[in-house]
Motif scaffolding. Structure first.
Motif, PDB file in Angstrom:
ATOM      1  N   LYS A   1      83.057 117.639  16.546  1.00 61.50           N
ATOM      2  CA  LYS A   1      82.366 118.920  16.338  1.00 61.50           C
ATOM      3  C   LYS A   1      83.128 119.711  15.285  1.00 61.50           C
ATOM      4  O   LYS A   1      84.349 119.704  15.262  1.00 61.50           O
ATOM      5  CB  LYS A   1      82.337 119.747  17.631  1.00 61.50           C
ATOM      6  CG  LYS A   1      81.509 119.141  18.728  1.00 61.50           C
ATOM      7  CD  LYS A   1      80.093 119.555  18.576  1.00 61.50           C
ATOM      8  CE  LYS A   1      79.316 119.185  19.816  1.00 61.50           C
ATOM      9  NZ  LYS A   1      78.038 119.756  19.850  1.00 61.50           N
ATOM     10  N   GLY A   2      82.399 120.393  14.437  1.00 62.27           N
ATOM     11  CA  GLY A   2      82.998 121.214  13.392  1.00 62.27           C
ATOM     12  C   GLY A   2      82.095 121.180  12.180  1.00 62.27           C
ATOM     13  O   GLY A   2      80.869 121.247  12.302  1.00 62.27           O
ATOM     14  N   ALA A   3      82.700 121.055  11.001  1.00 66.88           N
ATOM     15  CA  ALA A   3      81.918 120.975   9.767  1.00 66.88           C
ATOM     16  C   ALA A   3      80.987 119.766   9.795  1.00 66.88           C
ATOM     17  O   ALA A   3      79.896 119.788   9.251  1.00 66.88           O
ATOM     18  CB  ALA A   3      82.852 120.894   8.563  1.00 66.88           C
ATOM     19  N   VAL A   4      81.442 118.711  10.466  1.00 67.06           N
ATOM     20  CA  VAL A   4      80.655 117.491  10.619  1.00 67.06           C
ATOM     21  C   VAL A   4      80.370 117.302  12.102  1.00 67.06           C
ATOM     22  O   VAL A   4      81.245 117.487  12.935  1.00 67.06           O
ATOM     23  CB  VAL A   4      81.445 116.269  10.085  1.00 67.06           C
ATOM     24  CG1 VAL A   4      80.717 114.979  10.382  1.00 67.06           C
ATOM     25  CG2 VAL A   4      81.733 116.414   8.607  1.00 67.06           C
ATOM     26  N   GLN A   5      79.162 116.953  12.438  1.00 64.58           N
ATOM     27  CA  GLN A   5      78.793 116.626  13.809  1.00 64.58           C
ATOM     28  C   GLN A   5      78.603 115.118  13.876  1.00 64.58           C
ATOM     29  O   GLN A   5      77.808 114.566  13.124  1.00 64.58           O
ATOM     30  CB  GLN A   5      77.486 117.309  14.220  1.00 64.58           C
ATOM     31  CG  GLN A   5      77.462 118.804  14.007  1.00 64.58           C
ATOM     32  CD  GLN A   5      78.364 119.542  14.971  1.00 64.58           C
ATOM     33  OE1 GLN A   5      78.457 119.186  16.127  1.00 64.58           O
ATOM     34  NE2 GLN A   5      79.039 120.562  14.488  1.00 64.58           N
ATOM     35  N   LYS A   6      79.354 114.462  14.753  1.00 64.38           N
ATOM     36  CA  LYS A   6      79.260 113.017  14.843  1.00 64.38           C
ATOM     37  C   LYS A   6      79.364 112.596  16.306  1.00 64.38           C
ATOM     38  O   LYS A   6      80.184 113.127  17.050  1.00 64.38           O
ATOM     39  CB  LYS A   6      80.389 112.352  14.051  1.00 64.38           C
ATOM     40  CG  LYS A   6      80.365 110.843  14.092  1.00 64.38           C
ATOM     41  CD  LYS A   6      81.506 110.256  13.277  1.00 64.38           C
ATOM     42  CE  LYS A   6      81.516 108.738  13.410  1.00 64.38           C
ATOM     43  NZ  LYS A   6      82.641 108.142  12.699  1.00 64.38           N
ATOM     44  N   PHE A   7      78.520 111.659  16.695  1.00 67.22           N
ATOM     45  CA  PHE A   7      78.574 111.063  18.013  1.00 67.22           C
ATOM     46  C   PHE A   7      78.718 109.560  17.817  1.00 67.22           C
ATOM     47  O   PHE A   7      78.056 108.981  16.979  1.00 67.22           O
ATOM     48  CB  PHE A   7      77.307 111.376  18.813  1.00 67.22           C
ATOM     49  CG  PHE A   7      77.103 112.863  19.009  1.00 67.22           C
ATOM     50  CD1 PHE A   7      77.731 113.524  20.056  1.00 67.22           C
ATOM     51  CD2 PHE A   7      76.305 113.580  18.144  1.00 67.22           C
ATOM     52  CE1 PHE A   7      77.571 114.880  20.227  1.00 67.22           C
ATOM     53  CE2 PHE A   7      76.126 114.944  18.322  1.00 67.22           C
ATOM     54  CZ  PHE A   7      76.768 115.591  19.348  1.00 67.22           C
ATOM     55  N   ASP A   8      79.599 108.963  18.590  1.00 66.90           N
ATOM     56  CA  ASP A   8      79.865 107.550  18.434  1.00 66.90           C
ATOM     57  C   ASP A   8      80.147 106.941  19.797  1.00 66.90           C
ATOM     58  O   ASP A   8      80.505 107.639  20.753  1.00 66.90           O
ATOM     59  CB  ASP A   8      81.075 107.352  17.517  1.00 66.90           C
ATOM     60  CG  ASP A   8      81.261 105.909  17.087  1.00 66.90           C
ATOM     61  OD1 ASP A   8      80.264 105.159  17.011  1.00 66.90           O
ATOM     62  OD2 ASP A   8      82.415 105.530  16.814  1.00 66.90           O
ATOM     63  N   ARG A   9      79.972 105.646  19.879  1.00 71.15           N
ATOM     64  CA  ARG A   9      80.297 104.907  21.101  1.00 71.15           C
ATOM     65  C   ARG A   9      80.727 103.513  20.666  1.00 71.15           C
ATOM     66  O   ARG A   9      80.404 103.046  19.579  1.00 71.15           O
ATOM     67  CB  ARG A   9      79.112 104.834  22.039  1.00 71.15           C
ATOM     68  CG  ARG A   9      77.955 104.030  21.510  1.00 71.15           C
ATOM     69  CD  ARG A   9      76.739 104.077  22.419  1.00 71.15           C
ATOM     70  NE  ARG A   9      75.648 103.317  21.858  1.00 71.15           N
ATOM     71  CZ  ARG A   9      74.903 103.660  20.818  1.00 71.15           C
ATOM     72  NH1 ARG A   9      75.132 104.797  20.205  1.00 71.15           N
ATOM     73  NH2 ARG A   9      73.939 102.879  20.391  1.00 71.15           N
ATOM     74  N   GLY A  10      81.478 102.852  21.527  1.00 72.54           N
ATOM     75  CA  GLY A  10      81.943 101.514  21.201  1.00 72.54           C
ATOM     76  C   GLY A  10      82.828 100.953  22.296  1.00 72.54           C
ATOM     77  O   GLY A  10      82.765 101.390  23.449  1.00 72.54           O
ATOM     78  N   THR A  11      83.684 100.016  21.909  1.00 74.28           N
ATOM     79  CA  THR A  11      84.540  99.315  22.848  1.00 74.28           C
ATOM     80  C   THR A  11      85.950  99.250  22.307  1.00 74.28           C
ATOM     81  O   THR A  11      86.151  99.150  21.098  1.00 74.28           O
ATOM     82  CB  THR A  11      84.013  97.877  23.069  1.00 74.28           C
ATOM     83  OG1 THR A  11      82.637  97.941  23.416  1.00 74.28           O
ATOM     84  CG2 THR A  11      84.771  97.179  24.178  1.00 74.28           C
ATOM     85  N   CYS A  12      86.910  99.266  23.223  1.00 73.42           N
ATOM     86  CA  CYS A  12      88.322  99.161  22.865  1.00 73.42           C
ATOM     87  C   CYS A  12      88.858  97.843  23.411  1.00 73.42           C
ATOM     88  O   CYS A  12      89.441  97.818  24.507  1.00 73.42           O
ATOM     89  CB  CYS A  12      89.113 100.330  23.441  1.00 73.42           C
ATOM     90  SG  CYS A  12      88.571 101.940  22.829  1.00 73.42           S
ATOM     91  N   PRO A  13      88.622  96.737  22.697  1.00 73.74           N
ATOM     92  CA  PRO A  13      89.108  95.452  23.200  1.00 73.74           C
ATOM     93  C   PRO A  13      90.632  95.440  23.229  1.00 73.74           C
ATOM     94  O   PRO A  13      91.273  95.845  22.277  1.00 73.74           O
ATOM     95  CB  PRO A  13      88.566  94.435  22.191  1.00 73.74           C
ATOM     96  CG  PRO A  13      88.221  95.212  20.980  1.00 73.74           C
ATOM     97  CD  PRO A  13      87.994  96.623  21.401  1.00 73.74           C
ATOM     98  N   VAL A  14      91.191  95.031  24.349  1.00 75.26           N
ATOM     99  CA  VAL A  14      92.645  94.985  24.521  1.00 75.26           C
ATOM    100  C   VAL A  14      93.033  93.522  24.652  1.00 75.26           C
ATOM    101  O   VAL A  14      92.495  92.806  25.478  1.00 75.26           O
ATOM    102  CB  VAL A  14      93.075  95.770  25.781  1.00 75.26           C
ATOM    103  CG1 VAL A  14      94.572  95.677  25.964  1.00 75.26           C
ATOM    104  CG2 VAL A  14      92.627  97.216  25.662  1.00 75.26           C
ATOM    105  N   SER A  15      93.977  93.099  23.817  1.00 77.02           N
ATOM    106  CA  SER A  15      94.403  91.701  23.872  1.00 77.02           C
ATOM    107  C   SER A  15      95.740  91.560  24.558  1.00 77.02           C
ATOM    108  O   SER A  15      96.439  92.477  24.787  1.00 77.02           O
ATOM    109  CB  SER A  15      94.470  91.103  22.485  1.00 77.02           C
ATOM    110  OG  SER A  15      95.286  91.874  21.649  1.00 77.02           O
TER     111      SER A  15
END
Length: 115
Positions: free
Chosen positions: A101-115
């Protein structure tokens, strides 16, 4: 008899592997590279010494973030240059949601693969 024990060991190892990976975010020290399901970009999370501060790097925003481990997830909060990044990752699924949030509005989703 030996085959029976090998099968039991293989099942035990397979069951232990996800638990170890899921617990990586609960460790005092970690560095995790997360991948966006939206655009394939990367977000890096780091923590040292079990601190309540860590490092978050996403695109052109990076810096020291406050860490809040609550319930089944860990939240990184980064405030920088009039923008607020909220990054929440679930311990079990290793899936994340991010909001900028701020000058740019961005929404994201994903995965954090842990090795």
């Amino acid at each position: 008899m030996a085959k029976k024990y090998l099968c039991v060991l293989a099942v035990a190892a397979a069951a232990a592997t996800p638990a170890l990976a899921n617990n990586a975010l609960k460790q005092d020290d970690f560095s995790v590279e997360c991948v966006s399901d939206v655009d394939g970009s990367n977000v890096t999370l780091k923590r040292s010494g079990g601190s309540d501060k860590g490092h978050l790097s996403t695109g052109d925003l990076e810096g020291e973030a406050a860490i809040y481990p609550v319930g089944e997830s860990m939240t990184f909060l980064l405030m920088q240059d009039g923008q607020v990044v909220t990054f929440v990752v679930n311990y079990d699924s290793l899936k994340y949601d991010m909001m900028v949030k701020g000058a740019v509005q961005k929404f994201d989703r994903g995965t954090c693969p842990v090795s």
